[in-house]
Write an enzyme that holds these catalytic residues in place. Structure first.
Site, PDB file in Angstrom:
ATOM      1  N   ASN A  26       0.857  -1.199   0.000  1.00 25.56           N
ATOM      2  CA  ASN A  26       0.000   0.000   0.000  1.00 25.56           C
ATOM      3  C   ASN A  26       0.891   1.247   0.000  1.00 25.56           C
ATOM      4  O   ASN A  26       1.608   1.524   0.959  1.00 25.56           O
ATOM      5  CB  ASN A  26      -0.896  -0.053   1.249  1.00 25.56           C
ATOM      6  N   GLY A  69       0.293   4.423   0.179  1.00 33.42           N
ATOM      7  CA  GLY A  69       0.010   5.436   1.209  1.00 33.42           C
ATOM      8  C   GLY A  69       0.676   5.071   2.529  1.00 33.42           C
ATOM      9  O   GLY A  69       1.292   5.908   3.192  1.00 33.42           O
ATOM     10  N   ASP A  71      -1.679  -3.318   9.959  1.00 34.69           N
ATOM     11  CA  ASP A  71      -3.047  -3.593   9.540  1.00 34.69           C
ATOM     12  C   ASP A  71      -3.909  -2.521  10.170  1.00 34.69           C
ATOM     13  O   ASP A  71      -3.806  -2.253  11.368  1.00 34.69           O
ATOM     14  CB  ASP A  71      -3.523  -4.979   9.950  1.00 34.69           C
ATOM     15  N   SER A  72      -4.699  -1.867   9.357  1.00 31.83           N
ATOM     16  CA  SER A  72      -5.408  -0.706   9.865  1.00 31.83           C
ATOM     17  C   SER A  72      -6.764  -0.571   9.197  1.00 31.83           C
ATOM     18  O   SER A  72      -7.052  -1.254   8.210  1.00 31.83           O
ATOM     19  CB  SER A  72      -4.570   0.547   9.632  1.00 31.83           C
ATOM     20  N   PHE A 112      -4.648   9.428   2.187  1.00 30.55           N
ATOM     21  CA  PHE A 112      -5.077   8.340   1.302  1.00 30.55           C
ATOM     22  C   PHE A 112      -6.329   7.702   1.902  1.00 30.55           C
ATOM     23  O   PHE A 112      -6.799   8.116   2.970  1.00 30.55           O
ATOM     24  CB  PHE A 112      -3.945   7.308   1.097  1.00 30.55           C
ATOM     25  N   ASP A 144      -9.251   9.288   4.261  1.00 34.37           N
ATOM     26  CA  ASP A 144      -8.874  10.583   4.839  1.00 34.37           C
ATOM     27  C   ASP A 144      -9.759  11.763   4.410  1.00 34.37           C
ATOM     28  O   ASP A 144     -10.072  12.619   5.248  1.00 34.37           O
ATOM     29  CB  ASP A 144      -7.392  10.899   4.554  1.00 34.37           C
TER      30      ASP A 144
HETATM   31  P1  IMP Z   1      -5.009  -3.057   5.178  1.00 29.79           P
HETATM   32  O1  IMP Z   1      -4.455  -2.696   6.520  1.00 29.79           O
HETATM   33  O2  IMP Z   1      -3.959  -3.178   4.145  1.00 29.79           O
HETATM   34  O3  IMP Z   1      -5.951  -4.210   5.251  1.00 29.79           O
HETATM   35  O4  IMP Z   1      -5.847  -1.820   4.640  1.00 29.79           O
HETATM   36  C1  IMP Z   1      -6.298  -0.810   5.460  1.00 29.79           C
HETATM   37  C2  IMP Z   1      -7.298   0.067   4.726  1.00 29.79           C
HETATM   38  O5  IMP Z   1      -7.836   0.955   5.717  1.00 29.79           O
HETATM   39  C3  IMP Z   1      -6.645   0.964   3.677  1.00 29.79           C
HETATM   40  O6  IMP Z   1      -6.782   0.444   2.410  1.00 29.79           O
HETATM   41  C4  IMP Z   1      -7.450   2.246   3.811  1.00 29.79           C
HETATM   42  O7  IMP Z   1      -8.604   2.123   3.050  1.00 29.79           O
HETATM   43  C5  IMP Z   1      -7.849   2.264   5.287  1.00 29.79           C
HETATM   44  N1  IMP Z   1      -6.887   3.038   6.074  1.00 29.79           N
HETATM   45  C6  IMP Z   1      -5.958   2.588   6.967  1.00 29.79           C
HETATM   46  N2  IMP Z   1      -5.246   3.594   7.471  1.00 29.79           N
HETATM   47  C7  IMP Z   1      -5.689   4.703   6.861  1.00 29.79           C
HETATM   48  C8  IMP Z   1      -5.309   6.062   6.952  1.00 29.79           C
HETATM   49  O8  IMP Z   1      -4.376   6.474   7.658  1.00 29.79           O
HETATM   50  N3  IMP Z   1      -6.012   6.905   6.183  1.00 29.79           N
HETATM   51  C9  IMP Z   1      -7.045   6.512   5.375  1.00 29.79           C
HETATM   52  N4  IMP Z   1      -7.413   5.266   5.229  1.00 29.79           N
HETATM   53  C10 IMP Z   1      -6.747   4.347   5.975  1.00 29.79           C
END
Ligand code: IMP
Length: 201
Positions: free
Chosen positions: A9, A11, A76-77, A158, A161
């Site tokens: 990712n 971002g 993971d977020s 990203f 946000d």
């Molecule tokens: P994963 O952790 O790769 O499963 O994806 C986390 C998803 O959560 C990302 O694709 C974003 O859509 C969203 N996300 C996580 N952190 C942020 C952030 O700091 N800003 C905006 N979206 C976020």
């Protein structure tokens, strides 16, 4: 010390590099070919560990890149919206469908909040950072609270946000300066804790 990020990712890579300037940070795709990692757990913690372990093992198997001091970190977020009972949560990356991009996920979330008959809802971001090394596995978390809007404003940051206003501010993360997100974010809080652990290696 070199930190290898178990993510593709862009971002996240940009933000983590910016937040860990004291280390050499590289994404695993710079070392080996990227591969699909199935994140099928129901918590941020377990999904981050799945990613960090998968990349750690893959680098170990690719003798060229293996170093016994290897430190792999994964993030993971996601965003949890109160009016949607915490959704999308761990499904944030694929909320708009399996191959949905950031914009599709964002507009699906806006549509679902609107469908509840409200213009905004309290929401929060969570980041779980997993650290996998030869010495063991570690997990830390960070959170950022605020409000999710039913419109997207600004094009900074990203993911979600442009529809998220952090607590204490009047503008979305799409509008606010990157420096503000750096201070407030779930990711920066989790990384501060991760760095305390990494310093002991
Ligand atoms: P994963 O952790 O790769 O499963 O994806 C986390 C998803 O959560 C990302 O694709 C974003 O859509 C969203 N996300 C996580 N952190 C942020 C952030 O700091 N800003 C905006 N979206 C976020």
């Amino acid at each position: 010390m070199k930190l290898v990020l178990a993510t593709s990712n862009k971002g996240k890579v940009r933000e983590i590099k910016e937040l860990c300037k004291e280390y050499e940070v590289i994404s695993y795709g710079e070392l080996i070919e990227e591969f699909e990692i199935i994140e099928d757990a129901d918590s941020f913690k377990e999904n981050a560990l799945i990613k960090a372990r998968a990349v750690f093992e893959a680098l170990k198997d690719s003798s060229q890149e293996y170093d016994k001091d290897l430190v792999v970190i994964a993030d993971d977020s996601g965003i949890s919206v109160d009016v949607l009972d915490g959704k999308p949560g761990v499904y944030s990356a694929r909320y708009g469908g399996k191959n949905a991009n950031d914009k599709e996920n964002l507009y699906k979330l806006i549509k679902d909040i609107k469908a509840k008959g409200v213009e905004s809802s309290p929401a929060h971001y969570t980041a779980s950072i997993a650290i996998v090394t030869n010495k063991g596995e570690y997990s830390v978390h960070g959170w950022m609270y605020g409000v999710a809007l039913t419109e997207a404003i600004g094009d900074g940051g990203f993911g979600y946000d442009p529809m998220f206003i952090p607590l204490g501010y009047d503008n979305t993360l799409g509008e606010l300066d990157d420096e503000i997100k750096k201070k407030l974010s779930h990711r920066s809080k989790a990384l501060d804790l991760a760095k305390k652990i990494i310093k002991t290696f």
